[in-house]
Design a protein around this motif. Structure first.
Motif, PDB file in Angstrom:
ATOM      1  N   TYR A  93       0.828  -1.191   0.000  1.00 56.62           N
ATOM      2  CA  TYR A  93       0.000   0.000   0.000  1.00 56.62           C
ATOM      3  C   TYR A  93       0.870   1.251   0.000  1.00 56.62           C
ATOM      4  N   VAL A  94       0.320   2.328  -0.515  1.00 57.48           N
ATOM      5  CA  VAL A  94       1.046   3.596  -0.604  1.00 57.48           C
ATOM      6  C   VAL A  94       0.165   4.712  -0.072  1.00 57.48           C
ATOM      7  N   ALA A  95       0.765   5.577   0.725  1.00 64.77           N
ATOM      8  CA  ALA A  95       0.093   6.801   1.169  1.00 64.77           C
ATOM      9  C   ALA A  95       0.854   7.976   0.581  1.00 64.77           C
ATOM     10  N   MET A  96       0.136   8.884  -0.042  1.00 66.44           N
ATOM     11  CA  MET A  96       0.716  10.118  -0.548  1.00 66.44           C
ATOM     12  C   MET A  96       0.524  11.180   0.523  1.00 66.44           C
ATOM     13  N   VAL A  97       1.619  11.703   1.041  1.00 67.64           N
ATOM     14  CA  VAL A  97       1.565  12.671   2.131  1.00 67.64           C
ATOM     15  C   VAL A  97       2.391  13.886   1.730  1.00 67.64           C
ATOM     16  N   ALA A  98       1.803  15.058   1.810  1.00 66.78           N
ATOM     17  CA  ALA A  98       2.550  16.286   1.537  1.00 66.78           C
ATOM     18  C   ALA A  98       3.486  16.561   2.711  1.00 66.78           C
ATOM     19  N   VAL A  99       4.629  17.143   2.425  1.00 63.32           N
ATOM     20  CA  VAL A  99       5.616  17.423   3.467  1.00 63.32           C
ATOM     21  C   VAL A  99       5.064  18.392   4.511  1.00 63.32           C
ATOM     22  N   ASP A 100       4.143  19.247   4.122  1.00 69.25           N
ATOM     23  CA  ASP A 100       3.572  20.179   5.099  1.00 69.25           C
ATOM     24  C   ASP A 100       2.325  19.625   5.791  1.00 69.25           C
ATOM     25  N   ASP A 101       2.025  18.336   5.580  1.00 67.24           N
ATOM     26  CA  ASP A 101       0.943  17.674   6.306  1.00 67.24           C
ATOM     27  C   ASP A 101       1.454  17.202   7.653  1.00 67.24           C
TER      28      ASP A 101
END
Length: 186
Positions: free
Chosen positions: A133-141
């Protein structure tokens, strides 16, 4: 107008097929891609090894990086890959990521020579990812320590699900007011 269930799956499948860079990336990587994202995924039993990657595109967000990487690498459910794709940053982002690699063995750095935008950076991360599985997370999240655990548990409880997502809140940088969008759950 509103789309019916069959139309939604079709629209998501079109989006996924048009978004990912190549067929092998679609076949081999992550939550959004497993079984072309909209086709029912295989059932995951408690005995199956389930791995998760967090992909974080970054462009000149050095001031967020240390906290973001720490949150991703120190999840209650071990994340086997934290892939930070630096998208041609001109600040000291690469130095921070490189320094943190000695602390976090699951941290990978991908460097783009020029800024190509967050979608291309996500694609670079997906091309290198080997997790279930993959989660896309912004660095400012900001993600909770149990982010991976709760999402994996939700997917195990719903074996036909191909996508998991979370509620979110926003922080106003000027007022420090948190706008919680938890009502979306009701």
């Amino acid at each position: 107008g509103a789309l019916g269930p069959g139309q939604i799956s079709s629209e998501i499948e079109k989006y996924v097929n048009s978004t990912f860079t190549n067929q092998s990336a679609m076949e081999n990587n992550g939550l959004a891609i497993k079984n072309n994202a909209v086709i029912e995924s295989d059932s995951i039993s408690d005995n199956d090894e389930v791995t998760m990657a967090i992909i974080m595109p970054n462009y000149n967000h050095a001031h967020y990086l240390e906290n973001a990487i720490q949150q991703a690498c120190e999840q209650t459910y071990p994340v086997n890959e934290v892939i930070v794709v630096d998208d041609g940053s001109t600040d000291n982002s690469v130095e921070i990521i490189t320094r943190l690699q000695s602390k976090y063995k699951n941290l990978k750095l991908v460097k783009s020579p020029k800024n190509e935008g967050p979608m291309r950076a996500q694609h670079h991360g997906l091309d290198l990812c080997s997790s279930t599985y993959v989660a896309m997370v912004a660095v400012d999240d900001v993600i909770n320590p149990d982010f991976a655990e709760k999402n994996i548990l939700a997917l195990k409880r719903n074996p036909k699900a191909a996508i998991s997502f979370s509620n979110y809140a926003t922080l106003d940088d000027e007022t420090n007011k948190i706008n919680d969008y938890a009502y979306l759950n009701s």
